[in-house]
Design an enzyme around this catalytic site. Structure first.
Site, PDB file in Angstrom:
ATOM      1  N   PHE A 115       0.855  -1.187   0.000  1.00 52.47           N
ATOM      2  CA  PHE A 115       0.000   0.000   0.000  1.00 52.47           C
ATOM      3  C   PHE A 115       0.893   1.240   0.000  1.00 52.47           C
ATOM      4  O   PHE A 115       1.657   1.439   0.951  1.00 52.47           O
ATOM      5  CB  PHE A 115      -0.852  -0.065   1.277  1.00 52.47           C
ATOM      6  CG  PHE A 115      -1.813   1.050   1.541  1.00 52.47           C
ATOM      7  CD1 PHE A 115      -3.015   1.127   0.868  1.00 52.47           C
ATOM      8  CD2 PHE A 115      -1.548   2.001   2.527  1.00 52.47           C
ATOM      9  CE1 PHE A 115      -3.925   2.141   1.145  1.00 52.47           C
ATOM     10  CE2 PHE A 115      -2.453   3.011   2.819  1.00 52.47           C
ATOM     11  CZ  PHE A 115      -3.649   3.075   2.117  1.00 52.47           C
ATOM     12  N   ALA A 174       4.866  13.770   3.494  1.00 48.66           N
ATOM     13  CA  ALA A 174       3.419  13.594   3.713  1.00 48.66           C
ATOM     14  C   ALA A 174       3.199  12.274   4.452  1.00 48.66           C
ATOM     15  O   ALA A 174       3.052  11.223   3.835  1.00 48.66           O
ATOM     16  CB  ALA A 174       2.670  13.608   2.383  1.00 48.66           C
ATOM     17  N   GLY A 184      14.197  -8.646  33.784  1.00 52.61           N
ATOM     18  CA  GLY A 184      15.377  -7.989  34.350  1.00 52.61           C
ATOM     19  C   GLY A 184      16.476  -7.839  33.320  1.00 52.61           C
ATOM     20  O   GLY A 184      16.198  -7.629  32.129  1.00 52.61           O
ATOM     21  N   GLU A 198       0.095   3.112   9.988  1.00 51.94           N
ATOM     22  CA  GLU A 198      -1.360   3.157   9.728  1.00 51.94           C
ATOM     23  C   GLU A 198      -2.046   4.260  10.525  1.00 51.94           C
ATOM     24  O   GLU A 198      -3.160   4.119  11.006  1.00 51.94           O
ATOM     25  CB  GLU A 198      -1.996   1.780   9.930  1.00 51.94           C
ATOM     26  CG  GLU A 198      -1.508   0.828   8.835  1.00 51.94           C
ATOM     27  CD  GLU A 198      -2.311  -0.419   8.648  1.00 51.94           C
ATOM     28  OE1 GLU A 198      -3.536  -0.382   8.838  1.00 51.94           O
ATOM     29  OE2 GLU A 198      -1.701  -1.438   8.296  1.00 51.94           O
TER      30      GLU A 198
HETATM   31  N1  CAA Z   1     -13.977   7.359   5.370  1.00 53.46           N
HETATM   32  C1  CAA Z   1     -14.398   7.958   4.211  1.00 53.46           C
HETATM   33  N2  CAA Z   1     -14.053   9.225   3.894  1.00 53.46           N
HETATM   34  C2  CAA Z   1     -13.293   9.904   4.771  1.00 53.46           C
HETATM   35  C3  CAA Z   1     -12.848   9.351   5.986  1.00 53.46           C
HETATM   36  C4  CAA Z   1     -13.239   8.014   6.280  1.00 53.46           C
HETATM   37  N3  CAA Z   1     -12.844   7.418   7.395  1.00 53.46           N
HETATM   38  N4  CAA Z   1     -12.107  10.261   6.648  1.00 53.46           N
HETATM   39  C5  CAA Z   1     -12.091  11.363   5.883  1.00 53.46           C
HETATM   40  N5  CAA Z   1     -12.799  11.140   4.747  1.00 53.46           N
HETATM   41  C6  CAA Z   1     -13.068  12.081   3.656  1.00 53.46           C
HETATM   42  C7  CAA Z   1     -13.787  13.312   4.209  1.00 53.46           C
HETATM   43  O1  CAA Z   1     -15.179  13.095   4.213  1.00 53.46           O
HETATM   44  C8  CAA Z   1     -13.376  14.371   3.226  1.00 53.46           C
HETATM   45  O2  CAA Z   1     -14.150  14.215   2.050  1.00 53.46           O
HETATM   46  P1  CAA Z   1     -14.688  15.506   1.224  1.00 53.46           P
HETATM   47  O3  CAA Z   1     -13.458  16.264   0.804  1.00 53.46           O
HETATM   48  O4  CAA Z   1     -15.430  14.909   0.095  1.00 53.46           O
HETATM   49  O5  CAA Z   1     -15.500  16.294   2.204  1.00 53.46           O
HETATM   50  C9  CAA Z   1     -11.938  13.997   2.861  1.00 53.46           C
HETATM   51  O6  CAA Z   1     -11.828  12.586   3.139  1.00 53.46           O
HETATM   52  C10 CAA Z   1     -10.905  14.771   3.638  1.00 53.46           C
HETATM   53  O7  CAA Z   1     -11.144  14.523   5.030  1.00 53.46           O
HETATM   54  P2  CAA Z   1     -10.444  15.361   6.181  1.00 53.46           P
HETATM   55  O8  CAA Z   1     -10.688  16.823   5.926  1.00 53.46           O
HETATM   56  O9  CAA Z   1     -10.860  14.790   7.485  1.00 53.46           O
HETATM   57  O10 CAA Z   1      -8.906  15.066   5.890  1.00 53.46           O
HETATM   58  P3  CAA Z   1      -7.623  15.590   6.626  1.00 53.46           P
HETATM   59  O11 CAA Z   1      -6.673  16.071   5.599  1.00 53.46           O
HETATM   60  O12 CAA Z   1      -7.978  16.494   7.775  1.00 53.46           O
HETATM   61  O13 CAA Z   1      -6.943  14.247   7.191  1.00 53.46           O
HETATM   62  C11 CAA Z   1      -6.553  12.385   8.608  1.00 53.46           C
HETATM   63  C12 CAA Z   1      -7.557  13.333   7.940  1.00 53.46           C
HETATM   64  C13 CAA Z   1      -7.417  11.540   9.489  1.00 53.46           C
HETATM   65  C14 CAA Z   1      -5.502  13.102   9.425  1.00 53.46           C
HETATM   66  C15 CAA Z   1      -5.867  11.535   7.510  1.00 53.46           C
HETATM   67  O14 CAA Z   1      -4.985  12.302   6.734  1.00 53.46           O
HETATM   68  C16 CAA Z   1      -5.132  10.357   8.088  1.00 53.46           C
HETATM   69  O15 CAA Z   1      -5.724   9.329   8.384  1.00 53.46           O
HETATM   70  N6  CAA Z   1      -3.780  10.495   8.254  1.00 53.46           N
HETATM   71  C17 CAA Z   1      -2.980   9.384   8.651  1.00 53.46           C
HETATM   72  C18 CAA Z   1      -2.464   8.697   7.436  1.00 53.46           C
HETATM   73  C19 CAA Z   1      -2.128   7.266   7.703  1.00 53.46           C
HETATM   74  O16 CAA Z   1      -2.800   6.569   8.417  1.00 53.46           O
HETATM   75  N7  CAA Z   1      -1.062   6.821   7.060  1.00 53.46           N
HETATM   76  C20 CAA Z   1      -0.678   5.482   7.188  1.00 53.46           C
HETATM   77  C21 CAA Z   1      -0.049   5.032   5.934  1.00 53.46           C
HETATM   78  S1  CAA Z   1      -0.232   3.342   5.680  1.00 53.46           S
HETATM   79  C22 CAA Z   1       0.977   2.590   6.549  1.00 53.46           C
HETATM   80  O17 CAA Z   1       1.426   3.033   7.550  1.00 53.46           O
HETATM   81  C23 CAA Z   1       1.316   1.337   5.925  1.00 53.46           C
HETATM   82  C24 CAA Z   1       2.294   0.496   6.605  1.00 53.46           C
HETATM   83  O18 CAA Z   1       3.452   0.779   6.661  1.00 53.46           O
HETATM   84  C25 CAA Z   1       1.818  -0.783   7.147  1.00 53.46           C
END
Ligand code: CAA
Length: 424
Positions: free
Chosen positions: A131, A138, A349, A373
């Site tokens: 993924f 970012a 320990g 995640e």
């Molecule tokens: N389900 C569906 N849609 C969603 C949603 C959800 N859970 N959460 C947000 N959205 C939608 C919103 O409705 C919005 O849609 P519209 O523009 O149509 O209104 C859009 O997404 C933007 O939402 P936000 O304004 O809430 O977005 P944000 O920029 O404030 O960010 C956040 C939200 C929760 C911080 C998000 O960026 C996030 O989850 N960040 C963490 C990223 C992450 O988890 N990365 C992990 C990478 S994977 C990984 O780690 C893999 C690995 O190594 C194993």
């Protein structure tokens, strides 16, 4: 002999089908994973023999619907498998679960054709998947990504980089997120299915890690990489961020299960060791300070497990509080994993600090679960945002909370005054 509580007692809450997956995963974990865990941690190499064993046991693709060649299992089935594998090795827990993370975008957003083409291969364990969301600049702000995809006839041309790609290099398929419309706020990002070997796509830096060392984490590099337009997820541009968020909602209970597995595995080692180690002429398990530690560890493991089960249920049933439940389970269970594994080291320990003992690996493997995640800070933010949204359903409580009156003050003006205060 009666089975330990977490095997017999907990299973009472699970269906026969889920128990079957749990038992099968436990058997593979004890036969294949546990004996090899230290070796692959030391080598920092992908354990292909374990991957083959998981496929032979029919565990790959448990989360994939039957019509696409999977076992049609539930998120809870996935979680109990991840817990059992993580009890034996946190790295193998994520090595397995990351294929669910990589294939969820296809399941939630793929076209029928894309699902038919790729999911059966993943279900059979023939193709591994990764993924690609994060970038160097970012991480938590996933929406701030810069990687570009530009439409060009029947292709999209991908340029840029991805960071923290778990399973990268081992995987054959990559669900990769890129900016297709930089001018849009809400339809900026799209997802693509990129196959290994596509010209212009290569694996970059391979990370040297503190934990989960048997599963690779790499950088991905895209240099004028031409991806067929039919590999645009869902066949429509602009839905990538939504698909990423929906994917994370489904995947976070699995990370939580990894946390529970690590904590439960470390607790079991601590129980055995505390009951063997003699100091001051007595087993240290007879000392009240050790007993308190063990008791607190056990309570937290059980509470975390229950939250994993509840969040898996929410995801499976598309409950209105799915996002919040998934974030709560991920955050709580992985914080428990860190605390319990560190306390297990403490019970061992000085030996706990040593590499030839099995316990320090649990603590190293646990750390990343609080980060990937979505960091646990992001989870708390997601939980809080949802709690604030829920206030709309709690208006019946308003009348029970007195509103103070003060001459010359209109309470409704206070919000604006506060906002002005904050911005000045
Ligand atoms: N389900 C569906 N849609 C969603 C949603 C959800 N859970 N959460 C947000 N959205 C939608 C919103 O409705 C919005 O849609 P519209 O523009 O149509 O209104 C859009 O997404 C933007 O939402 P936000 O304004 O809430 O977005 P944000 O920029 O404030 O960010 C956040 C939200 C929760 C911080 C998000 O960026 C996030 O989850 N960040 C963490 C990223 C992450 O988890 N990365 C992990 C990478 S994977 C990984 O780690 C893999 C690995 O190594 C194993």
């Amino acid at each position: 002999m009666a089975a330990p509580r977490d095997e017999a007692g907990m299973s009472a809450y699970l269906s026969n089908e889920t128990r079957k997956w749990q038992e099968r995963a436990r058997e593979v974990a004890n036969r294949l994973v546990r004996p090899l865990a230290a070796k692959y941690d030391r080598l920092q190499e992908y354990p292909w023999e374990i991957k083959e064993g998981l496929a032979a046991a029919g565990l790959t693709g448990v989360w994939i619907p039957r019509e696409y060649g999977g076992a049609g299992g539930s998120i809870l089935d996935l979680c109990v498998i991840v817990e059992e594998l993580s009890k034996a090795c946190g790295g193998v827990g994520v090595l397995f679960a990351v294929n669910a993370l990589g294939s969820f975008p296809l399941i939630v957003g793929g076209t029928e054709e894309q699902k038919k083409r790729y999911l059966p291969l993943i279900a059979r364990g023939e193709k591994l998947v990764a993924f690609g969301l994060s970038e160097k600049y970012a991480g938590s702000d996933a929406g701030g990504m810069r990687m570009r995809a530009i439409e060009s006839g029947k292709h999209y041309i991908l340029n840029g980089e991805k960071k923290w790609n778990t399973n990268g290099g081992a995987a054959d398929l990559y669900t990769v997120f890129a900016v297709t419309d930089p001018t849009s706020r809400s339809r900026r990002i799209s997802a693509f299915i990129v196959e290994k070997g596509t010209p212009g796509f290569k694996i970059g830096k391979v990370e040297d890690k503190m934990g989960i060392r048997c599963v690779p984490v790499v950088e991905l590099e895209f240099d004028d990489c031409r991806v067929p337009a039919e590999n645009l997820l869902g066949g429509k541009a602009g839905f990538g961020f939504k698909h990423a968020m929906m994917t994370l909602d489904r995947a976070r209970p699995g990370v939580a299960a990894q946390g529970v597995g690590l904590a439960a595995g470390a607790l079991e080692f601590a129980q055995v060791y505390a009951n063997r180690r003699i100091q001051f002429g007595a087993k240290i398990s007879s000392f009240q300070m050790i007993q308190q530690m063990l008791a607190d560890m056990a309570m937290k493991v059980e509470a975390a497990r229950q939250l994993v089960y509840a969040s898996a249920w929410a995801v499976e049933n598309d409950a209105p509080d799915t996002t919040k439940m998934a974030a709560m389970a991920k955050c709580f269970a992985t914080d428990v994993a860190m605390e319990v594994t560190a306390n297990a080291v403490q019970i061992f320990g000085g030996y706990g600090f040593m590499r030839d003992y099995p316990i320090e690996k649990y603590m190293r493997d646990a750390k990343i679960t609080q980060i990937y995640e979505g960091t646990n800070q992001v989870q708390r933010m997601v939980i809080a945002r949802n709690l604030i949204k829920e206030v709309g359903q709690l208006t019946h409580l308003e009348s029970y909370i007195p509103v103070e009156t003060q001459r010359g003050v209109n309470p409704e003006d206070l919000v604006a005054a506060e906002a002005v205060g904050q911005s000045s």
